[in-house]
Design a protein around this motif. Structure first.
Motif, PDB file in Angstrom:
ATOM      1  N   GLN A  42       0.832  -1.192   0.000  1.00  0.00           N
ATOM      2  CA  GLN A  42       0.000   0.000   0.000  1.00  0.00           C
ATOM      3  C   GLN A  42       0.870   1.247   0.000  1.00  0.00           C
ATOM      4  O   GLN A  42       2.082   1.177   0.235  1.00  0.00           O
ATOM      5  CB  GLN A  42      -0.913   0.020   1.228  1.00  0.00           C
ATOM      6  N   GLY A  43       0.227   2.397  -0.238  1.00  0.00           N
ATOM      7  CA  GLY A  43       0.925   3.656  -0.084  1.00  0.00           C
ATOM      8  C   GLY A  43       0.987   4.039   1.380  1.00  0.00           C
ATOM      9  O   GLY A  43       0.672   3.243   2.268  1.00  0.00           O
TER      10      GLY A  43
ATOM     11  N   GLN B  36      10.786   7.194  -4.634  1.00  0.00           N
ATOM     12  CA  GLN B  36      11.172   5.821  -4.907  1.00  0.00           C
ATOM     13  C   GLN B  36      11.368   5.119  -3.565  1.00  0.00           C
ATOM     14  O   GLN B  36      12.050   5.651  -2.686  1.00  0.00           O
ATOM     15  CB  GLN B  36      12.476   5.777  -5.704  1.00  0.00           C
ATOM     16  N   GLN B  37      10.778   3.949  -3.401  1.00  0.00           N
ATOM     17  CA  GLN B  37      10.929   3.206  -2.161  1.00  0.00           C
ATOM     18  C   GLN B  37      11.554   1.853  -2.445  1.00  0.00           C
ATOM     19  O   GLN B  37      11.027   1.052  -3.220  1.00  0.00           O
ATOM     20  CB  GLN B  37       9.577   3.019  -1.461  1.00  0.00           C
ATOM     21  N   TYR B  89       7.238   2.905  -6.708  1.00  0.00           N
ATOM     22  CA  TYR B  89       7.244   4.334  -6.994  1.00  0.00           C
ATOM     23  C   TYR B  89       5.941   4.926  -6.476  1.00  0.00           C
ATOM     24  O   TYR B  89       4.851   4.529  -6.898  1.00  0.00           O
ATOM     25  CB  TYR B  89       7.435   4.588  -8.487  1.00  0.00           C
ATOM     26  N   LEU B  90       6.091   5.867  -5.568  1.00  0.00           N
ATOM     27  CA  LEU B  90       4.936   6.475  -4.913  1.00  0.00           C
ATOM     28  C   LEU B  90       4.754   7.908  -5.354  1.00  0.00           C
ATOM     29  O   LEU B  90       5.715   8.671  -5.439  1.00  0.00           O
ATOM     30  CB  LEU B  90       5.119   6.434  -3.394  1.00  0.00           C
ATOM     31  N   CYS B  91       3.521   8.234  -5.627  1.00  0.00           N
ATOM     32  CA  CYS B  91       3.149   9.593  -5.967  1.00  0.00           C
ATOM     33  C   CYS B  91       2.371  10.162  -4.787  1.00  0.00           C
ATOM     34  O   CYS B  91       1.602   9.440  -4.121  1.00  0.00           O
ATOM     35  CB  CYS B  91       2.288   9.580  -7.226  1.00  0.00           C
ATOM     36  N   GLY B 107       0.863   3.400  -5.227  1.00  0.00           N
ATOM     37  CA  GLY B 107       2.160   3.107  -5.805  1.00  0.00           C
ATOM     38  C   GLY B 107       2.111   2.244  -7.053  1.00  0.00           C
ATOM     39  O   GLY B 107       1.118   1.570  -7.336  1.00  0.00           O
ATOM     40  N   THR B 108       3.207   2.290  -7.786  1.00  0.00           N
ATOM     41  CA  THR B 108       3.437   1.403  -8.926  1.00  0.00           C
ATOM     42  C   THR B 108       4.652   0.560  -8.602  1.00  0.00           C
ATOM     43  O   THR B 108       5.726   1.090  -8.315  1.00  0.00           O
ATOM     44  CB  THR B 108       3.688   2.194 -10.222  1.00  0.00           C
ATOM     45  N   ARG B 109       4.461  -0.762  -8.622  1.00  0.00           N
ATOM     46  CA  ARG B 109       5.576  -1.680  -8.354  1.00  0.00           C
ATOM     47  C   ARG B 109       6.247  -1.989  -9.672  1.00  0.00           C
ATOM     48  O   ARG B 109       5.679  -2.660 -10.524  1.00  0.00           O
ATOM     49  CB  ARG B 109       5.056  -2.954  -7.713  1.00  0.00           C
ATOM     50  N   LEU B 110       7.466  -1.481  -9.854  1.00  0.00           N
ATOM     51  CA  LEU B 110       8.232  -1.708 -11.083  1.00  0.00           C
ATOM     52  C   LEU B 110       9.283  -2.779 -10.835  1.00  0.00           C
ATOM     53  O   LEU B 110      10.067  -2.673  -9.897  1.00  0.00           O
ATOM     54  CB  LEU B 110       8.914  -0.409 -11.533  1.00  0.00           C
TER      55      LEU B 110
END
Lengths: 114, 113
Positions: A42-43, B36-37, B89-91, B107-110
């Motif tokens: 999750q965010g 970026q996480q 990648y979190l916005c 998030g988008t998991r790349l």
């Protein structure tokens, strides 16, 4: 420049026990401080924020944090842990400039055992 | 009130390719930030856009770029992907400054293979 240090990458508590997650900050200006929680995949969700009003800040889900300028700390507490509190917690700091961004600590994983 | 929407949620790319990630902020929010996480580096700031202008930039190579449109929607692009670009990648969006706190997307998991 601003930075945040979270003491302890993992904290384990029993259900019903006190939760204490530590955060110390460094900021050249009076800071704005935040605690966020992240559940798996999750965010980040905002728990609470300090914006120079009351030093004791109450947030969601029974969490609260106290801003102590003399100790440059903003520790997060909850009187009684619940299983659903198991997650990763991030402390963040922002300078009070209109062009500041949030700087995050490395995070503390809270583990809650029955 | 709709939250911050990121698309896609998951993405698998090959080294050397490029990728574009999308973020729709909360209605009325004009600031969009990207993070970026990764397990090793934690949350690292990429850049922030406000009213279509890049207002802040983190310490990332030029392969990472972004933009913001007039409706505040934002995209980030990573060119010539490397294995180390694999991350969440979190916005995040806010009304104006970070002092209000951010609202994050999921998030988008790349994954780069």
């Amino acid at each position: 420049a601003q930075s945040v240090t979270q003491l302890g990458s993992h904290v384990s508590v029993s259900e019903g026990a006190l939760v204490l997650l530590r955060c110390n900050y460094s900021s050249s200006v009076p800071p704005y401080l935040f605690w966020y929680v992240q559940y798996p995949n999750q965010g980040l969700q905002l728990l609470l924020k300090y914006t120079s009003a009351a030093t004791l800040v109450k947030g969601i889900n029974g969490f609260e944090a106290e801003f102590k300028k003399s100790e440059t700390s903003f520790h997060l507490t909850k009187p009684s842990a619940h299983m659903s509190d198991a997650a990763e917690y991030f402390c963040a700091v922002s300078g009070n400039s209109g062009y500041s961004t949030l700087t995050f600590g490395k995070g503390t994983m809270l583990l809650v055992s029955p | 009130k709709a939250g911050v929407t990121q698309t896609p949620r998951y993405l698998i790319k090959t080294r050397g390719q490029q990728v574009t990630l999308s973020c729709s902020p909360i209605s009325g929010h004009r600031s969009v930030s990207w993070y970026q996480q990764t397990p090793g580096q934690g949350l690292q700031f990429l850049f922030e856009y406000f009213s279509e202008t890049q207002r802040n930039k983190g310490n990332f190579p030029g392969r990472f770029s972004g933009r913001q449109f007039s409706n505040s929607r934002s995209e980030m692009n990573v060119s010539t992907l490397e294995l180390g670009d694999s991350a969440l990648y979190l916005c995040a969006s806010s009304m104006d400054t970070s002092n209000y706190g951010y609202t994050f997307g999921s998030g988008t998991r790349l994954t780069v293979v």
